[in-house]
Design an enzyme around this catalytic site. Structure first.
Site, PDB file in Angstrom:
ATOM      1  N   GLU A 182       0.835  -1.198   0.000  1.00  0.00           N
ATOM      2  CA  GLU A 182       0.000   0.000   0.000  1.00  0.00           C
ATOM      3  C   GLU A 182       0.876   1.256   0.000  1.00  0.00           C
ATOM      4  OE1 GLU A 182      -3.070  -0.084  -0.530  1.00  0.00           O
ATOM      5  OE2 GLU A 182      -3.709  -2.104   0.038  1.00  0.00           O
TER       6      GLU A 182
ATOM      7  N   CYS B  63      -7.543  -0.751   8.504  1.00  0.00           N
ATOM      8  CA  CYS B  63      -6.161  -0.881   8.006  1.00  0.00           C
ATOM      9  C   CYS B  63      -5.637   0.494   7.599  1.00  0.00           C
ATOM     10  CB  CYS B  63      -6.108  -1.851   6.825  1.00  0.00           C
ATOM     11  SG  CYS B  63      -6.459  -3.551   7.323  1.00  0.00           S
TER      12      CYS B  63
ATOM     13  N   HIS C  19      -1.574  -5.472   2.456  1.00  0.00           N
ATOM     14  CA  HIS C  19      -2.798  -6.266   2.515  1.00  0.00           C
ATOM     15  C   HIS C  19      -2.506  -7.658   1.950  1.00  0.00           C
ATOM     16  CE1 HIS C  19      -5.782  -2.814   3.064  1.00  0.00           C
ATOM     17  NE2 HIS C  19      -6.203  -3.758   3.879  1.00  0.00           N
TER      18      HIS C  19
END
Ligand code: PCA
Length: 201
Positions: A79, A142, A166
């Protein structure tokens, strides 16, 4: 100086969260002399946000790797960005729903990891790990802890490498679970090694 690794408890309709099992597998097999703090966080805006800030304050980690489950992921997702936004249709595990709420008033709308994800992706490919780069970690728990961590590190002016990854759900075939766990634990060990020594990129 320590390294910090986090996963999450199960949430929503998920009876299990592979990110929890992966971080626990790493903890059980950790042999390096370097201290590694492993925590499984509650899937709660307030509880998880507080936990990550407390860990940063108390442990002063020199690298941070956070894992969570993305139901729609086929490959692990590195991410790039955390949004200053809580906005999810499902409640957290404390029963709290947030729609369109700013996490830190006055802070930027988005913060970006300082890690070169293209270089990291290439490095991981060389070690046999296929991963995707993602620019959107969602706007649920998250994303919340990723934003809180990046924001605090920016406030501190700390160059601490910090990344959220993730992971996909377990394969539906029960026989695939052991291989899934082994593959993801190997990926996470390699990620920790890079975050702890970003000069390797
Ligand atoms: N995934 C959720 C929260 C906890 C987890 O493992 C998310 O993507 O926000």
């Amino acid at each position: 100086m320590t390294l910090l690794l986090t996963g999450f408890e199960p949430f929503g309709t998920h009876a299990e969260n592979p990110s929890q099992d992966i971080v626990q597998a790493i903890e059980e097999s950790w042999t390096s002399d370097e201290e590694l703090i492993v925590r499984v966080l509650p899937v709660e805006y307030r509880g998880a946000g507080k936990a990550i800030l407390d860990l940063i304050a108390r442990a002063e980690p020199r690298a941070i790797l956070m894992l969570g489950l993305a139901d729609s992921a086929a490959l692990p997702r590195l991410e790039r960005v955390a949004l200053n936004l809580d906005d999810a249709g499902i409640a957290d595990n404390a029963g709290v729903t947030r729609r369109g709420e700013t996490i830190r008033v006055g802070a930027p709308l988005a913060l970006k990891t300082g890690i070169d994800l293209l270089a990291l992706q290439a490095h991981l490919a060389g070690a046999g790990h296929g991963v995707e780069i993602s620019n959107h970690a969602g706007a649920y728990i998250c994303n919340h802890i990723y934003f809180e961590a990046l924001h605090r590190l920016a406030e501190l002016g700390a160059p601490t490498p910090c990344l959220f990854v993730h992971v996909p759900p377990y394969p539906t075939e029960p026989s695939g679970r052991a291989a899934f766990l082994a593959q993801h634990a190997a990926l996470v060990r390699d990620l920790i090694a890079v975050l702890a020594n970003p000069g390797t990129l």
